[in-house]
Structure formats: C-alpha cells, structure tokens
Design a protein around this motif. Structure first.
Motif: not given
Lengths: 84, 84
Positions: B8, B10, B40-46, B66
């Motif tokens: 996450y 933020t 608005i934040s980013k959620m990065i899944t990997l 990231l």
C-alpha cells in the motif's frame, strides 16, 4: 456519525494492466528475480458523514464515480472514525 | 516458496493529492454530501518467489521503485500463496 471508508478498486481478471506489466519488467531489470503478476490497483480513503445506510451510499459512489464496473471490481471497508 | 504480497503506497500527511481533491469535489457535485478528505493511494499486488528474507526483498523493492520515500509512505502484507 463520521466513518472512515477504504475502497479498493482492482482490475477485473483478464483486464490488461500495462502499468503493472511495466513495473514487473522494471523490477526484473533491477535484479529482483521471481517477481510476477504485478497489478496496480487503487485504494481510495475517504471520510463519509452519514446518519444511516452508509454501505448503500458508498456502493453508489463506487458505481457512479470511483470504479468503472465494466473493467474494475471494488470492495470496501467501513469503520467508525475515531474522534480526535 | 511463492508469496502473495500487497503493498500500500499512500501520500505522506501534508502532501497535496490533487486527484483526491478532484474526486471530493466531483462526489459533492454528484450529490454525495458529507464526503471529505478523499485520498487516492496505490495498492500493488504481486507474487514473489523467494527462499528467505522476503520482507527485506519487498522493502528493497518499495525503496527502489514502488514508492517515492520523499512524499509517500508504504506498508505491506505478505502471505504464502495458495497453491492451485
């Protein structure tokens, strides 16, 4: 009552995520082996003041503005805001 | 071992989020009263394959690519991927 809301907007399975693909490739080039399937999603945090039906209100916000239901899924978490 | 990782990213407190401000304003215009502080934040899944030190590996990925540690904070969750 004020609520802290977190909305997670993710790509539906099968939808191409070029930004995620670029990050996968960059991570590999930086020497991070074994990294796959990077997907970049949005987490939207907001404060919502509501007397009732806060779930319905947030669902409506997702459907109308926050997510594109054609290509994106959304989930959300709602909790009462801590008074400070 | 393969791990499912969620990162996450933020904005740090105090950093302006113009996209969030625009969404706040749009929600109000759409008739959603009492909505504030949209960020608005980013959620990065990997998926990460690692034999050891997966936390260190993910921290290094956040620091190097990231997140921008000057203006962004990051947190992450790591769990073993379910085999299918």
């Amino acid at each position: 009552m004020v609520y802290d809301v977190k909305v997670y907007v993710t790509w539906k399975e099968g939808v191409l995520d070029p930004q995620g693909a670029a990050v996968t490739s960059s991570l590999n080039k930086l020497g991070f082996d074994g990294v796959e399937d990077v997907r970049i999603s949005k987490m939207i945090t907001l404060k919502v003041e509501a007397t009732e039906n806060v779930e319905e209100k947030v669902t409506a916000m997702c459907e109308k503005l926050l997510a594109n239901p054609v290509i994106e899924d959304y989930t959300f978490e709602i909790e009462e805001a801590v008074r400070t």
